[in-house]
Scaffold this motif. Structure first.
Motif, PDB file in Angstrom:
ATOM      1  N   LEU A   1     -24.868 -11.283  -9.252  1.00 49.32           N
ATOM      2  CA  LEU A   1     -26.199 -11.871  -9.386  1.00 49.32           C
ATOM      3  C   LEU A   1     -26.219 -12.978 -10.436  1.00 49.32           C
ATOM      4  N   SER A   2     -25.444 -12.821 -11.484  1.00 51.12           N
ATOM      5  CA  SER A   2     -25.393 -13.862 -12.517  1.00 51.12           C
ATOM      6  C   SER A   2     -24.868 -15.177 -11.961  1.00 51.12           C
ATOM      7  N   ALA A   3     -23.964 -15.088 -11.002  1.00 51.84           N
ATOM      8  CA  ALA A   3     -23.407 -16.303 -10.390  1.00 51.84           C
ATOM      9  C   ALA A   3     -24.453 -17.065  -9.586  1.00 51.84           C
ATOM     10  N   HIS A   4     -25.573 -16.415  -9.291  1.00 56.72           N
ATOM     11  CA  HIS A   4     -26.642 -17.051  -8.508  1.00 56.72           C
ATOM     12  C   HIS A   4     -27.954 -17.063  -9.294  1.00 56.72           C
TER      13      HIS A   4
ATOM     14  N   ALA B   1     -36.854  -0.025  -8.101  1.00 57.71           N
ATOM     15  CA  ALA B   1     -35.653   0.483  -8.771  1.00 57.71           C
ATOM     16  C   ALA B   1     -34.741   1.129  -7.741  1.00 57.71           C
ATOM     17  N   TYR B   2     -33.427   0.933  -7.930  1.00 56.25           N
ATOM     18  CA  TYR B   2     -32.445   1.491  -7.006  1.00 56.25           C
ATOM     19  C   TYR B   2     -31.265   2.065  -7.795  1.00 56.25           C
TER      20      TYR B   2
ATOM     21  N   LEU C   1     -29.709  -5.686  -2.440  1.00 52.12           N
ATOM     22  CA  LEU C   1     -31.020  -5.023  -2.556  1.00 52.12           C
ATOM     23  C   LEU C   1     -31.907  -5.778  -3.535  1.00 52.12           C
ATOM     24  N   ALA C   2     -31.327  -6.204  -4.659  1.00 55.75           N
ATOM     25  CA  ALA C   2     -32.113  -6.914  -5.659  1.00 55.75           C
ATOM     26  C   ALA C   2     -32.654  -8.227  -5.087  1.00 55.75           C
ATOM     27  N   VAL C   3     -31.787  -9.005  -4.445  1.00 53.80           N
ATOM     28  CA  VAL C   3     -32.200 -10.298  -3.915  1.00 53.80           C
ATOM     29  C   VAL C   3     -33.250 -10.135  -2.818  1.00 53.80           C
ATOM     30  N   ARG C   4     -33.026  -9.208  -1.901  1.00 50.59           N
ATOM     31  CA  ARG C   4     -33.984  -9.032  -0.802  1.00 50.59           C
ATOM     32  C   ARG C   4     -35.314  -8.480  -1.309  1.00 50.59           C
ATOM     33  N   ARG C   5     -35.248  -7.601  -2.312  1.00 54.44           N
ATOM     34  CA  ARG C   5     -36.511  -7.049  -2.832  1.00 54.44           C
ATOM     35  C   ARG C   5     -37.306  -8.110  -3.557  1.00 54.44           C
TER      36      ARG C   5
END
Length: 396
Positions: free
Chosen positions: A117-120, A161-162, A388-392
Protein backbone atom coordinates in the motif's frame (compact mmCIF):
# COMPACT_ATOMS: atom_id res chain seq x y z
CA UNK A 1 -2.66 -2.03 -8.86
CA UNK A 2 -1.79 -5.68 -9.29
CA UNK A 3 -1.20 -6.66 -5.70
CA UNK A 4 -0.80 -10.36 -6.51
CA UNK A 5 2.13 -9.66 -8.81
CA UNK A 6 3.64 -7.05 -6.52
CA UNK A 7 3.32 -9.33 -3.49
CA UNK A 8 4.97 -12.21 -5.35
CA UNK A 9 7.93 -9.92 -6.05
CA UNK A 10 8.52 -9.27 -2.32
CA UNK A 11 7.64 -12.80 -1.20
CA UNK A 12 11.28 -13.80 -0.49
CA UNK A 13 11.65 -10.86 1.87
CA UNK A 14 8.38 -11.64 3.64
CA UNK A 15 9.42 -15.28 4.05
CA UNK A 16 12.79 -14.19 5.46
CA UNK A 17 11.02 -11.92 7.96
CA UNK A 18 8.59 -14.64 8.94
CA UNK A 19 11.44 -17.07 9.61
CA UNK A 20 13.34 -14.46 11.61
CA UNK A 21 10.25 -13.95 13.77
CA UNK A 22 9.76 -17.71 14.08
CA UNK A 23 13.24 -18.05 15.59
CA UNK A 24 12.59 -15.42 18.28
CA UNK A 25 9.07 -16.08 19.62
CA UNK A 26 7.95 -14.03 22.61
CA UNK A 27 4.93 -14.37 24.87
CA UNK A 28 2.40 -11.87 26.14
CA UNK A 29 2.38 -8.10 25.96
CA UNK A 30 6.15 -7.55 26.12
CA UNK A 31 7.74 -8.54 22.80
CA UNK A 32 10.86 -6.34 22.46
CA UNK A 33 12.67 -8.47 19.86
CA UNK A 34 9.53 -8.84 17.77
CA UNK A 35 8.78 -5.13 17.96
CA UNK A 36 12.34 -4.31 16.88
CA UNK A 37 12.06 -6.67 13.90
CA UNK A 38 8.78 -5.07 12.83
CA UNK A 39 10.16 -1.56 13.10
CA UNK A 40 13.19 -2.55 11.05
CA UNK A 41 10.93 -4.08 8.39
CA UNK A 42 8.82 -0.88 8.20
CA UNK A 43 11.81 1.45 8.05
CA UNK A 44 11.73 3.78 5.08
CA UNK A 45 8.00 3.49 4.48
CA UNK A 46 5.88 6.69 4.65
CA UNK A 47 4.20 5.68 7.91
CA UNK A 48 3.32 7.54 11.09
CA UNK A 49 4.39 5.10 13.79
CA UNK A 50 3.26 5.05 17.42
CA UNK A 51 4.54 2.58 20.00
CA UNK A 52 2.37 1.21 22.78
CA UNK A 53 2.66 2.45 26.35
CA UNK A 54 1.32 -0.64 28.14
CA UNK A 55 2.67 -3.13 25.61
CA UNK A 56 5.16 -3.39 22.77
CA UNK A 57 2.49 -2.74 20.17
CA UNK A 58 3.16 -0.90 16.92
CA UNK A 59 0.54 1.29 15.26
CA UNK A 60 1.43 2.57 11.79
CA UNK A 61 -0.73 5.01 9.82
CA UNK A 62 -0.44 5.43 6.06
CA UNK A 63 -1.98 8.68 4.81
CA UNK A 64 -3.47 8.32 1.35
CA UNK A 65 -3.05 10.99 -1.28
CA UNK A 66 -6.80 11.62 -1.41
CA UNK A 67 -9.47 11.92 1.30
CA UNK A 68 -11.58 8.89 2.11
CA UNK A 69 -12.39 6.22 4.70
CA UNK A 70 -10.04 4.79 7.30
CA UNK A 71 -9.38 1.06 7.05
CA UNK A 72 -7.70 -0.88 9.87
CA UNK A 73 -5.69 -4.03 9.17
CA UNK A 74 -4.56 -6.17 12.09
CA UNK A 75 -1.82 -8.73 12.68
CA UNK A 76 -1.06 -10.28 16.08
CA UNK A 77 2.57 -10.91 17.05
CA UNK A 78 2.77 -13.06 20.20
CA UNK A 79 3.70 -16.72 20.56
CA UNK A 80 2.73 -19.59 22.89
CA UNK A 81 4.37 -21.44 25.80
CA UNK A 82 4.98 -24.53 23.64
CA UNK A 83 8.23 -26.40 22.97
CA UNK A 84 8.62 -26.73 19.22
CA UNK A 85 8.87 -30.20 17.66
CA UNK A 86 8.68 -29.36 13.95
CA UNK A 87 12.36 -29.94 13.18
CA UNK A 88 12.42 -26.89 10.88
CA UNK A 89 15.76 -25.29 10.13
CA UNK A 90 14.40 -22.01 11.50
CA UNK A 91 12.95 -23.61 14.64
CA UNK A 92 12.45 -21.55 17.79
CA UNK A 93 15.64 -20.52 19.55
CA UNK A 94 13.68 -19.93 22.76
CA UNK A 95 13.06 -23.28 24.44
CA UNK A 96 9.51 -23.54 25.70
CA UNK A 97 8.23 -20.80 23.38
CA UNK A 98 6.90 -21.28 19.84
CA UNK A 99 4.91 -19.56 17.14
CA UNK A 100 2.49 -22.49 17.19
CA UNK A 101 -0.49 -20.37 16.10
CA UNK A 102 1.07 -18.68 13.09
CA UNK A 103 1.29 -15.15 14.43
CA UNK A 104 4.71 -14.83 12.81
CA UNK A 105 2.86 -15.34 9.51
CA UNK A 106 0.34 -12.65 10.45
CA UNK A 107 3.05 -10.15 11.32
CA UNK A 108 5.04 -10.74 8.13
CA UNK A 109 1.84 -10.60 6.08
CA UNK A 110 0.84 -7.26 7.59
CA UNK A 111 4.31 -5.88 6.89
CA UNK A 112 3.77 -7.03 3.30
CA UNK A 113 0.44 -5.21 3.10
CA UNK A 114 2.10 -2.06 4.46
CA UNK A 115 4.78 -2.26 1.77
CA UNK A 116 2.27 -2.87 -1.01
CA UNK A 117 0.00 0.00 0.00
CA UNK A 118 2.87 2.38 0.69
CA UNK A 119 4.03 1.94 -2.90
CA UNK A 120 0.67 3.37 -4.00
CA UNK A 121 0.28 6.04 -1.33
CA UNK A 122 -0.59 8.84 -3.73
CA UNK A 123 -3.39 6.78 -5.29
CA UNK A 124 -5.08 5.81 -2.03
CA UNK A 125 -8.42 7.48 -1.34
CA UNK A 126 -8.25 7.25 2.44
CA UNK A 127 -5.96 6.18 5.26
CA UNK A 128 -4.83 2.78 6.48
CA UNK A 129 -4.03 1.83 10.08
CA UNK A 130 -1.72 -1.16 10.53
CA UNK A 131 -2.32 -2.72 13.96
CA UNK A 132 0.64 -4.84 15.06
CA UNK A 133 -0.73 -6.36 18.26
CA UNK A 134 0.94 -8.29 21.08
CA UNK A 135 -0.87 -10.30 23.73
CA UNK A 136 -3.62 -12.01 21.73
CA UNK A 137 -3.08 -15.34 23.49
CA UNK A 138 -4.94 -14.50 26.67
CA UNK A 139 -3.57 -11.07 27.57
CA UNK A 140 -6.19 -8.95 25.74
CA UNK A 141 -3.67 -7.08 23.63
CA UNK A 142 -6.49 -5.72 21.47
CA UNK A 143 -8.09 -4.22 24.56
CA UNK A 144 -4.80 -2.53 25.47
CA UNK A 145 -4.41 -1.07 21.98
CA UNK A 146 -8.02 0.10 21.83
CA UNK A 147 -7.62 1.84 25.19
CA UNK A 148 -4.56 3.62 23.79
CA UNK A 149 -6.49 4.80 20.73
CA UNK A 150 -5.65 2.46 17.86
CA UNK A 151 -9.16 2.77 16.42
CA UNK A 152 -8.70 6.57 16.17
CA UNK A 153 -5.01 6.48 15.20
CA UNK A 154 -5.70 8.21 11.87
CA UNK A 155 -7.37 11.13 13.65
CA UNK A 156 -10.87 9.76 13.22
CA UNK A 157 -12.45 6.42 13.95
CA UNK A 158 -11.79 3.57 11.55
CA UNK A 159 -14.62 2.87 9.12
CA UNK A 160 -13.78 -0.81 8.61
CA UNK A 161 -11.42 -3.43 10.01
CA UNK A 162 -10.09 -6.74 8.72
CA UNK A 163 -8.00 -9.50 10.26
CA UNK A 164 -6.56 -12.69 8.79
CA UNK A 165 -5.58 -15.87 10.70
CA UNK A 166 -3.66 -18.79 9.22
CA UNK A 167 -4.73 -22.38 9.94
CA UNK A 168 -2.34 -25.35 9.91
CA UNK A 169 -5.09 -27.94 9.40
CA UNK A 170 -8.77 -28.23 8.41
CA UNK A 171 -8.64 -25.62 5.61
CA UNK A 172 -6.95 -26.46 2.27
CA UNK A 173 -3.72 -24.59 1.59
CA UNK A 174 -4.32 -21.24 -0.07
CA UNK A 175 -8.07 -21.18 0.64
CA UNK A 176 -9.72 -18.28 2.47
CA UNK A 177 -12.83 -18.83 4.58
CA UNK A 178 -15.19 -16.75 6.67
CA UNK A 179 -18.89 -16.32 7.43
CA UNK A 180 -21.38 -13.65 8.33
CA UNK A 181 -22.41 -13.29 11.97
CA UNK A 182 -20.83 -15.19 14.85
CA UNK A 183 -17.57 -16.75 13.68
CA UNK A 184 -15.73 -17.47 16.93
CA UNK A 185 -16.99 -17.93 20.47
CA UNK A 186 -16.79 -15.76 23.54
CA UNK A 187 -14.40 -17.16 26.12
CA UNK A 188 -14.71 -17.12 29.89
CA UNK A 189 -12.89 -18.81 32.75
CA UNK A 190 -14.49 -20.75 35.61
CA UNK A 191 -12.27 -21.17 38.70
CA UNK A 192 -13.46 -23.42 41.55
CA UNK A 193 -11.79 -24.14 44.88
CA UNK A 194 -13.65 -26.74 46.97
CA UNK A 195 -12.74 -26.29 50.64
CA UNK A 196 -13.06 -29.24 52.99
CA UNK A 197 -11.18 -30.65 55.98
CA UNK A 198 -8.22 -32.94 55.42
CA UNK A 199 -7.03 -35.93 57.38
CA UNK A 200 -5.78 -39.50 57.13
CA UNK A 201 -6.89 -41.52 54.13
CA UNK A 202 -7.83 -44.44 56.37
CA UNK A 203 -10.41 -42.35 58.26
CA UNK A 204 -12.44 -40.49 55.61
CA UNK A 205 -15.46 -40.28 57.94
CA UNK A 206 -13.53 -37.85 60.13
CA UNK A 207 -12.76 -35.51 57.23
CA UNK A 208 -14.62 -33.48 54.65
CA UNK A 209 -13.06 -34.89 51.50
CA UNK A 210 -12.99 -32.23 48.72
CA UNK A 211 -11.86 -34.52 45.89
CA UNK A 212 -15.09 -36.47 45.21
CA UNK A 213 -17.09 -33.27 45.65
CA UNK A 214 -14.96 -31.42 43.11
CA UNK A 215 -15.19 -34.41 40.77
CA UNK A 216 -18.97 -34.38 41.11
CA UNK A 217 -19.02 -30.70 40.16
CA UNK A 218 -16.92 -31.42 37.08
CA UNK A 219 -19.38 -34.08 35.94
CA UNK A 220 -22.41 -31.95 36.78
CA UNK A 221 -21.10 -29.09 34.62
CA UNK A 222 -21.42 -31.32 31.56
CA UNK A 223 -24.99 -32.17 32.54
CA UNK A 224 -25.64 -28.46 32.97
CA UNK A 225 -24.76 -27.94 29.30
CA UNK A 226 -26.97 -30.74 27.99
CA UNK A 227 -29.96 -30.21 30.28
CA UNK A 228 -30.16 -26.47 30.84
CA UNK A 229 -29.43 -25.20 27.32
CA UNK A 230 -31.06 -25.76 23.97
CA UNK A 231 -29.22 -28.13 21.64
CA UNK A 232 -29.29 -25.24 19.14
CA UNK A 233 -27.32 -22.97 21.52
CA UNK A 234 -23.65 -24.03 21.34
CA UNK A 235 -22.03 -24.17 24.79
CA UNK A 236 -18.72 -25.77 25.71
CA UNK A 237 -17.34 -26.21 29.24
CA UNK A 238 -13.96 -27.93 29.36
CA UNK A 239 -12.06 -28.53 32.58
CA UNK A 240 -8.39 -28.08 31.77
CA UNK A 241 -6.76 -28.38 35.21
CA UNK A 242 -7.59 -30.29 38.39
CA UNK A 243 -5.23 -30.13 41.36
CA UNK A 244 -5.46 -31.65 44.82
CA UNK A 245 -3.45 -33.54 47.38
CA UNK A 246 0.17 -34.35 48.10
CA UNK A 247 0.19 -38.12 48.86
CA UNK A 248 -2.07 -41.09 48.19
CA UNK A 249 -2.96 -41.69 51.86
CA UNK A 250 -3.70 -38.07 52.78
CA UNK A 251 -7.09 -36.44 52.28
CA UNK A 252 -6.34 -32.81 51.38
CA UNK A 253 -8.03 -29.69 52.64
CA UNK A 254 -9.05 -28.50 49.20
CA UNK A 255 -9.40 -29.40 45.52
CA UNK A 256 -9.14 -26.85 42.72
CA UNK A 257 -10.03 -26.93 39.07
CA UNK A 258 -10.21 -24.48 36.19
CA UNK A 259 -12.44 -24.59 33.13
CA UNK A 260 -12.83 -22.69 29.90
CA UNK A 261 -16.38 -21.72 28.95
CA UNK A 262 -17.33 -20.94 25.32
CA UNK A 263 -20.59 -19.28 24.29
CA UNK A 264 -22.00 -17.24 21.41
CA UNK A 265 -24.92 -15.21 22.78
CA UNK A 266 -25.06 -12.77 25.67
CA UNK A 267 -28.13 -14.60 27.00
CA UNK A 268 -26.32 -17.94 27.12
CA UNK A 269 -23.26 -16.36 28.69
CA UNK A 270 -25.30 -14.72 31.45
CA UNK A 271 -27.14 -17.97 32.14
CA UNK A 272 -24.04 -20.17 32.25
CA UNK A 273 -22.27 -17.65 34.47
CA UNK A 274 -25.10 -17.65 37.00
CA UNK A 275 -25.87 -21.36 36.93
CA UNK A 276 -22.32 -22.73 36.92
CA UNK A 277 -21.46 -20.70 40.01
CA UNK A 278 -24.66 -21.75 41.75
CA UNK A 279 -24.18 -25.40 40.79
CA UNK A 280 -20.66 -25.53 42.26
CA UNK A 281 -21.68 -23.78 45.46
CA UNK A 282 -24.80 -25.93 45.95
CA UNK A 283 -23.08 -29.28 45.33
CA UNK A 284 -20.35 -28.39 47.80
CA UNK A 285 -22.94 -27.27 50.36
CA UNK A 286 -24.91 -30.50 49.92
CA UNK A 287 -21.84 -32.40 51.17
CA UNK A 288 -21.11 -29.97 54.00
CA UNK A 289 -18.23 -28.24 52.19
CA UNK A 290 -17.87 -24.82 50.61
CA UNK A 291 -16.91 -23.80 47.12
CA UNK A 292 -15.08 -20.59 46.31
CA UNK A 293 -16.07 -19.81 42.74
CA UNK A 294 -14.93 -17.13 40.31
CA UNK A 295 -16.28 -16.61 36.79
CA UNK A 296 -14.19 -14.33 34.59
CA UNK A 297 -15.49 -13.01 31.29
CA UNK A 298 -12.57 -12.80 28.88
CA UNK A 299 -13.17 -12.16 25.16
CA UNK A 300 -16.57 -11.52 23.57
CA UNK A 301 -17.73 -13.50 20.56
CA UNK A 302 -16.15 -12.60 17.23
CA UNK A 303 -19.08 -11.42 15.13
CA UNK A 304 -18.55 -10.51 11.48
CA UNK A 305 -20.74 -7.86 9.90
CA UNK A 306 -22.76 -9.51 7.14
CA UNK A 307 -21.99 -7.02 4.39
CA UNK A 308 -18.28 -7.03 5.26
CA UNK A 309 -18.11 -10.84 5.18
CA UNK A 310 -19.79 -10.75 1.76
CA UNK A 311 -17.27 -8.12 0.69
CA UNK A 312 -14.40 -10.41 1.72
CA UNK A 313 -15.93 -13.25 -0.29
CA UNK A 314 -16.31 -11.17 -3.46
CA UNK A 315 -12.82 -9.73 -3.12
CA UNK A 316 -11.22 -13.15 -2.71
CA UNK A 317 -13.10 -14.52 -5.71
CA UNK A 318 -12.21 -11.53 -7.90
CA UNK A 319 -8.56 -11.59 -6.91
CA UNK A 320 -7.87 -15.33 -6.79
CA UNK A 321 -10.87 -17.15 -8.27
CA UNK A 322 -13.94 -18.81 -6.75
CA UNK A 323 -11.98 -21.96 -5.92
CA UNK A 324 -9.92 -20.02 -3.37
CA UNK A 325 -12.95 -19.14 -1.21
CA UNK A 326 -14.91 -21.42 1.10
CA UNK A 327 -17.82 -20.27 3.23
CA UNK A 328 -17.49 -21.55 6.78
CA UNK A 329 -20.42 -23.90 7.48
CA UNK A 330 -20.29 -23.38 11.25
CA UNK A 331 -18.58 -21.02 13.68
CA UNK A 332 -15.70 -22.35 15.76
CA UNK A 333 -15.45 -22.50 19.54
CA UNK A 334 -12.04 -20.84 19.66
CA UNK A 335 -11.94 -17.19 20.68
CA UNK A 336 -10.18 -14.05 19.47
CA UNK A 337 -9.63 -10.59 20.90
CA UNK A 338 -10.12 -9.10 17.42
CA UNK A 339 -13.71 -9.41 18.63
CA UNK A 340 -13.12 -6.19 20.56
CA UNK A 341 -12.30 -4.38 17.32
CA UNK A 342 -15.43 -5.74 15.64
CA UNK A 343 -17.54 -4.59 18.59
CA UNK A 344 -16.55 -1.05 17.67
CA UNK A 345 -15.92 -1.09 13.91
CA UNK A 346 -17.70 -2.89 11.05
CA UNK A 347 -15.47 -5.54 9.56
CA UNK A 348 -14.68 -9.18 9.07
CA UNK A 349 -12.28 -11.77 10.39
CA UNK A 350 -11.18 -14.63 8.18
CA UNK A 351 -9.14 -17.82 8.18
CA UNK A 352 -6.51 -18.75 5.61
CA UNK A 353 -5.33 -22.29 4.94
CA UNK A 354 -1.57 -22.58 5.43
CA UNK A 355 -1.17 -26.31 6.02
CA UNK A 356 1.96 -28.04 4.75
CA UNK A 357 -0.11 -31.16 4.01
CA UNK A 358 -1.95 -31.87 0.75
CA UNK A 359 -4.73 -33.27 2.94
CA UNK A 360 -5.46 -30.59 5.55
CA UNK A 361 -6.96 -33.17 7.89
CA UNK A 362 -3.47 -34.63 8.26
CA UNK A 363 -1.97 -31.37 9.49
CA UNK A 364 -1.05 -30.76 13.10
CA UNK A 365 -3.48 -28.24 14.56
CA UNK A 366 -2.73 -24.71 15.68
CA UNK A 367 -1.18 -24.69 19.19
CA UNK A 368 0.42 -28.10 18.61
CA UNK A 369 4.21 -28.36 19.08
CA UNK A 370 4.21 -29.82 15.55
CA UNK A 371 2.10 -27.07 13.95
CA UNK A 372 3.73 -26.00 10.70
CA UNK A 373 2.72 -23.31 8.19
CA UNK A 374 3.55 -23.10 4.50
CA UNK A 375 5.46 -19.93 3.64
CA UNK A 376 4.10 -20.06 0.08
CA UNK A 377 0.78 -18.54 1.21
CA UNK A 378 2.35 -15.38 2.64
CA UNK A 379 2.33 -13.28 -0.51
CA UNK A 380 -1.34 -13.89 -1.30
CA UNK A 381 -2.31 -13.12 2.30
CA UNK A 382 -0.55 -9.75 2.08
CA UNK A 383 -2.13 -9.10 -1.32
CA UNK A 384 -5.62 -9.77 0.01
CA UNK A 385 -5.20 -7.38 2.95
CA UNK A 386 -3.98 -4.65 0.61
CA UNK A 387 -6.79 -5.30 -1.87
CA UNK A 388 -9.43 -5.20 0.88
CA UNK A 389 -8.12 -1.83 2.04
CA UNK A 390 -8.14 -0.30 -1.44
CA UNK A 391 -11.58 -1.63 -2.38
CA UNK A 392 -13.09 -0.62 0.95
CA UNK A 393 -11.75 2.91 0.58
CA UNK A 394 -13.20 3.03 -2.93
CA UNK A 395 -16.64 2.23 -1.50
CA UNK A 396 -16.48 5.48 0.44
Amino acid sequence: MDFREEAAAIAPELIALRRELHRIPEIGLDLPKTQAAVLAALEGLPLEITLGRTSTSVTAVLRGGKPGPVVLLRGDMDALPVTEETGLEYTSQHVGTMHACGHDMHTAGLVGAARLLSAHQAELAGDVVFMFQPGEEGQDGAGHMIAEGVLEAAGRKADAAYGLHVISDMVPRGVFTTKAGPMMAASSGLFVNVVGKGGHGSRPHSTLDPIPVAAEIVTALQTLVTRRFSTFEPIVITVGTFHSGTKYNIIPDNARFEATVRTFSEEALAQVEKESVQLAEDIAAAHGLTAEVRFDREYPATVNHADEAAFVESTVEDLFGAERYLEMPFPVMGSEDFSRVLENVPGSYMFYGATIQDDPDQGASNHSPRAAFDDSVLADGAALLAELAVRRMARG
